[in-house]
Enzyme design. Structure first.
Site, PDB file in Angstrom:
ATOM      1  N   LYS A 202     -23.209 -78.639 -64.689  1.00 39.81           N
ATOM      2  CA  LYS A 202     -21.857 -78.332 -65.162  1.00 39.81           C
ATOM      3  C   LYS A 202     -21.297 -77.194 -64.319  1.00 39.81           C
ATOM      4  O   LYS A 202     -21.895 -76.114 -64.240  1.00 39.81           O
ATOM      5  CB  LYS A 202     -21.896 -77.945 -66.637  1.00 39.81           C
ATOM      6  CG  LYS A 202     -20.537 -77.547 -67.183  1.00 39.81           C
ATOM      7  CD  LYS A 202     -20.572 -77.347 -68.686  1.00 39.81           C
ATOM      8  CE  LYS A 202     -19.213 -76.914 -69.203  1.00 39.81           C
ATOM      9  NZ  LYS A 202     -19.220 -76.707 -70.654  1.00 39.81           N
ATOM     10  N   LYS A 256     -20.524 -82.743 -64.546  1.00 37.84           N
ATOM     11  CA  LYS A 256     -19.216 -82.382 -65.092  1.00 37.84           C
ATOM     12  C   LYS A 256     -18.586 -81.290 -64.246  1.00 37.84           C
ATOM     13  O   LYS A 256     -19.283 -80.325 -63.946  1.00 37.84           O
ATOM     14  CB  LYS A 256     -19.436 -81.891 -66.528  1.00 37.84           C
ATOM     15  CG  LYS A 256     -18.191 -81.448 -67.227  1.00 37.84           C
ATOM     16  CD  LYS A 256     -18.555 -80.931 -68.584  1.00 37.84           C
ATOM     17  CE  LYS A 256     -17.292 -80.386 -69.227  1.00 37.84           C
ATOM     18  NZ  LYS A 256     -17.571 -79.689 -70.448  1.00 37.84           N
TER      19      LYS A 256
HETATM   20  C1  PBG Z   1     -17.612 -75.960 -73.951  1.00 37.41           C
HETATM   21  C2  PBG Z   1     -17.145 -77.202 -73.294  1.00 37.41           C
HETATM   22  C3  PBG Z   1     -16.124 -77.284 -72.345  1.00 37.41           C
HETATM   23  C4  PBG Z   1     -15.909 -78.638 -72.117  1.00 37.41           C
HETATM   24  C5  PBG Z   1     -16.827 -79.357 -72.893  1.00 37.41           C
HETATM   25  N1  PBG Z   1     -17.594 -78.452 -73.614  1.00 37.41           N
HETATM   26  C6  PBG Z   1     -15.285 -76.224 -71.732  1.00 37.41           C
HETATM   27  C7  PBG Z   1     -15.896 -75.089 -71.052  1.00 37.41           C
HETATM   28  O1  PBG Z   1     -17.041 -75.109 -70.616  1.00 37.41           O
HETATM   29  O2  PBG Z   1     -15.185 -74.084 -70.948  1.00 37.41           O
HETATM   30  C8  PBG Z   1     -14.853 -79.180 -71.204  1.00 37.41           C
HETATM   31  C9  PBG Z   1     -14.376 -80.568 -71.472  1.00 37.41           C
HETATM   32  C10 PBG Z   1     -13.075 -80.909 -70.839  1.00 37.41           C
HETATM   33  O3  PBG Z   1     -12.467 -80.137 -70.066  1.00 37.41           O
HETATM   34  O4  PBG Z   1     -12.596 -82.033 -71.119  1.00 37.41           O
HETATM   35  N2  PBG Z   1     -18.891 -75.568 -73.796  1.00 37.41           N
END
Ligand code: PBG
Length: 331
Positions: A202, A256
């Site tokens: 991520k 991601k």
């Molecule tokens: C939080 C989380 C995020 C997303 C999924 N879980 C945001 C972040 O890490 O700040 C992002 C999903 C999206 O942008 O559609 N842990």
């Protein structure tokens, strides 16, 4: 030597593109509703459907409306939904205790969906950001996002989600060691069949902006997430994250964001062969929708092209806000 003059092009690659029937025969990747996970935003109340301003077509739904959406997903052949709670300021505290409240919004929604639509798989997010007054995924001590204390809290959060009946737990926090800790706790509590889909690779991304609006975290977040989410410059590190999470007990792994990271999807799939997912995140959705609304691209075609690209890159499935629209078209 004179070049050999063939009377016709030696290889007519266009033959395989000549008609819909031939193209269907030679297509290497396929997209079906069964490849999709639909992320849903849950909020308090009843009968509420509230648009998310930066994500045209996406709603925050009260639990009863989430159940309706789950029914719709099942009818469309979408196998799983993923729940994200929208929390207001009063449920955001420095101890993040709402995260492991058995009756928090996410757990109530899980129970309601599993009771009404048992056939659909429910996935939930493990991270402290919806419940934290800092908007970070972990506890903040003297400006540092502390790892091990956070993992202990994530374990409590994951256990509460398992008790509520989720099928897939998705740790999205990027702390070290959380997959092993959650897996051990699930086994000890008798939750042997709960899947872990690790947000393994991520990245610290600008493409999460609209999501943070949708869950109410945008105002809370101080600073950035670069000390725990990955640097977009890195690729080998993603493989190390995935290797580590698989060895700790992840059943599936995720990359991601999605579209800017298709090279990572391909490397992960080729290296490990594990079930691999991509998250087409909020900003990717918002970009396609904005351009389509401006009349600058054909939104439907851009949506389908973006989704098949994930399959071509080796993904087994995709989390996408387009899930119901795509499934309707595929139907
Ligand atoms: C939080 C989380 C995020 C997303 C999924 N879980 C945001 C972040 O890490 O700040 C992002 C999903 C999206 O942008 O559609 N842990």
């Amino acid at each position: 030597m004179r070049p050999i003059q063939a009377p016709f092009p030696a290889t007519r690659l266009r033959r395989a593109r000549q008609s819909p029937a031939i193209r269907a025969l030679v297509a290497q990747s396929a997209l079906g509703p069964g490849d999709l996970i639909w992320p849903l935003f849950v909020r308090d109340g009843e009968g509420v459907e509230e648009p998310v301003p930066s994500m045209p077509g996406v709603l925050r739904r009260s639990v009863d409306r989430v159940v309706e959406a789950a029914r719709e997903a099942a009818a469309l052949g979408i196998p799983a939904i993923c729940l994200f709670p929208y929390t207001d300021a009063q449920n955001r505290t420095s101890d993040c205790a709402e995260a492991w409240n058995p009756d928090n919004l996410s757990n109530r929604a899980t129970r309601a969906v599993k009771a009404a639509v048992p056939g659909i798989a429910v996935m939930t997010d493990v991270a402290l950001d919806p419940y934290s007054d800092t908007g970070h995924d972990g506890f903040v001590v003297d400006g540092e996002i502390v790892n091990d204390e956070t993992v202990a809290a994530l374990v409590k959060q994951a256990l509460a989600q398992a008790e509520a009946g989720v099928d897939i737990i998705g740790p999205s926090d990027m702390m070290d060691g959380r997959i092993g800790a959650i897996r051990a706790a699930l086994e000890a509590a008798g939750h042997r069949n709960v899947c872990l889909m690790s947000y393994a690779a991520k990245y610290a991304s600008a493409f999460y902006g609209p999501f943070r609006d949708a869950v109410g975290a945008a105002g809370a977040l101080r600073g950035d997430k670069k000390t725990y989410q990955m640097d977009p410059a890195n690729s080998d590190e993603a493989l190390r994250c995935v290797a580590r999470d698989l060895s700790e007990g992840a059943d599936m792994v995720m990359v991601k964001p999605g579209m800017p990271y298709l090279d990572i999807c391909r490397r992960v799939k080729d290296t490990f062969g594990a079930p691999t997912f991509a998250y087409q995140v909020s900003g990717e959705y918002a970009m396609i929708m904005a351009a389509a609304q401006a009349g600058w691209i054909d939104g439907e075609r851009a949506m389908m092209e973006s989704l098949i690209a994930f399959k071509r890159a080796g993904c087994d499935g995709i989390l996408s806000y387009f899930a119901p629209d795509a499934a309707r078209l595929l139907g």
